[in-house]
Scaffold this active site. Structure first.
Site, mmCIF file in Angstrom:
data_model
loop_
_atom_site.group_PDB
_atom_site.id
_atom_site.type_symbol
_atom_site.label_atom_id
_atom_site.label_comp_id
_atom_site.label_asym_id
_atom_site.label_seq_id
_atom_site.Cartn_x
_atom_site.Cartn_y
_atom_site.Cartn_z
ATOM 1 N N HIS A 93 0.141 -12.638 -6.307
ATOM 2 C CA HIS A 93 0.840 -11.473 -5.767
ATOM 3 C C HIS A 93 1.874 -11.000 -6.779
ATOM 4 C CE1 HIS A 93 3.441 -9.033 -3.195
ATOM 5 N NE2 HIS A 93 2.502 -9.061 -2.260
ATOM 6 N N CYS A 138 -0.906 -5.556 -4.614
ATOM 7 C CA CYS A 138 -0.031 -5.019 -3.575
ATOM 8 C C CYS A 138 0.517 -3.676 -4.015
ATOM 9 C CB CYS A 138 1.099 -6.001 -3.276
ATOM 10 S SG CYS A 138 2.269 -5.400 -2.043
ATOM 11 N N TYR A 163 6.998 -7.202 9.902
ATOM 12 C CA TYR A 163 5.742 -7.732 10.446
ATOM 13 C C TYR A 163 5.626 -7.539 11.958
ATOM 14 C CZ TYR A 163 4.636 -9.599 5.897
ATOM 15 O OH TYR A 163 4.339 -9.700 4.562
ATOM 16 N N ASP A 183 0.075 -3.937 4.826
ATOM 17 C CA ASP A 183 1.194 -4.817 4.480
ATOM 18 C C ASP A 183 2.383 -4.502 5.378
ATOM 19 O OD1 ASP A 183 2.305 -6.893 3.053
ATOM 20 O OD2 ASP A 183 2.774 -5.705 1.288
ATOM 21 N N HIS A 184 3.577 -4.648 4.881
ATOM 22 C CA HIS A 184 4.781 -4.462 5.703
ATOM 23 C C HIS A 184 4.721 -3.173 6.519
ATOM 24 C CE1 HIS A 184 7.165 -6.881 2.446
ATOM 25 N NE2 HIS A 184 6.254 -7.615 3.063
ATOM 26 N N HIS A 236 -3.240 -5.564 -0.681
ATOM 27 C CA HIS A 236 -2.199 -5.261 0.293
ATOM 28 C C HIS A 236 -1.913 -3.771 0.185
ATOM 29 C CE1 HIS A 236 -0.268 -9.568 0.411
ATOM 30 N NE2 HIS A 236 -1.529 -9.551 0.787
#
Length: 348
Positions: free
Chosen positions: A199, A237, A325, A311-312, A266
């Protein structure tokens, strides 16, 4: 038909988001999870891994991606018990492979995982989001703070010593230690047919004077050159790399996708501010600084059929939970990604 393997991050039985809820998100076929009660560096018990897999599969979902198997600081610094911890890491790869895990996401960020200045910044639309304001980060004392995902076991004195150790190590020292780690673990990953996706650093620049190296195209090229095998790859990501305006995310998707080096993707958006700070935003392209449609188009053109996840997410509709999350905004993100992907497929 190029089918995505849409997944969703799940923090185990302690997560406020349940597997019952996740399985109701259209297009989601599996979860991304880990064994969270084992200290970094140690071997995960077979019973814990199997119990986790059984729980996931009992809800009609798959557990083929683990995020993450943490890399102990001794490995990153190549000191202390680093050889023992690397052997433990190899054993974790073997044990996860034995239950059907196909991809492991990990990072080589010194000391700190993702860093933000606030976890619940109100945005104009009434949602709350993770943000990184440089002026606030500059005032923070890293020895007296903690964020989700950080190792909170260090005392302020131990943290200060750790930070000093990384400052002394420097970027080139960190590169050498990463290369040593990669040369040790990738042969095991090949043997087990497990893709190891690193990552990027989040954000992709030095924090508190500590070096960070998985930050841009040049450094990713250097990283991939450490071992010429598709099992040695990326968790690409968009939100992490996208914080740096010099990073062309669609170009990276195309380049590394064509090289078959993207193990896991991501997808999220961020809004970059004038001073280089950023706010996490909704996934929709117009909400942030990244063109998510172009990012996915570039990935689709490579024939990518691997693992992906929203992702977030923001906290919306009054939801309370683990920062970044929550259920609702990430579920919207999954639907948005799937919608773009279906459109790309039907336009072929």
């Amino acid at each position: 038909m190029i089918c995505l393997k849409m997944t969703f991050r799940w923090y185990g039985m302690e997560d406020s988001i349940t597997l019952e809820q996740i399985r109701q998100i259209p297009g989601v076929s599996g979860v991304v999870t880990a064994v969270y009660d084992v200290e970094p560096g140690n071997v995960w018990p077979r019973e814990s891994i199997q119990c986790l897999k059984d729980e996931v599969e009992s809800h009609g979902l798959k557990m083929e991606v683990i995020e993450s198997v943490p890399v102990h600081e001794d490995i990153k610094l190549r000191r202390g018990r680093y050889k023992e911890y690397i052997e433990n890491y190899k054993e974790n790869i073997r044990r996860l492979s034995a239950v059907g895990v196909k991809c492991i996401c990990y990072n080589f960020m010194p000391v700190f995982d993702w860093t933000r200045s606030r976890l619940d910044q109100p945005l104009e639309d009434g949602s709350n989001a993770l943000v990184y304001y440089k002026k606030d980060v500059d005032k923070m004392d890293p020895t007296k703070m903690t964020l989700p995902g950080w190792d909170a076991s260090y005392t302020p004195r131990e943290m200060a010593e750790l930070i000093d150790a990384y400052k002394s190590l420097g970027e080139e020292g960190l590169w050498k230690n990463l290369e040593y780690f990669i040369q040790e673990i990738i042969p095991v990953a090949i043997e087990c047919d497990v893709n190891m996706g690193i990552h990027p650093d989040d954000p992709p620049w030095p924090i508190f004077g500590i070096p960070r190296i998985i930050t841009n195209e040049k450094n990713i090229d250097r990283f991939l050159d450490l071992y010429n095998d598709s099992h040695h790859g990326l968790t690409l990501c968009t939100g992490s790399l996208g914080c740096l305006t010099d990073n062309d995310i669609p170009k990276m998707m195309k380049k590394y996708g064509e090289q078959n080096r993207i193990c896991f993707a991501h997808i999220r958006n961020i809004k970059i501010l004038e001073d280089g700070s950023f706010e996490e935003s909704g996934h929709l392209s117009e909400n942030g600084s990244l063109d998510i449609a172009e990012v996915l188009k570039a990935l689709h053109r490579t024939g990518f059929d691997g693992y992906i996840r929203p992702d977030h997410g923001r906290m919306i509709w009054g939801e309370q939970g683990k920062p970044g999350y929550g259920l609702y905004d990430r579920a919207l993100g999954a639907a948005y990604i799937n919608g773009i992907w279906e459109t790309l497929e039907k336009s072929r």
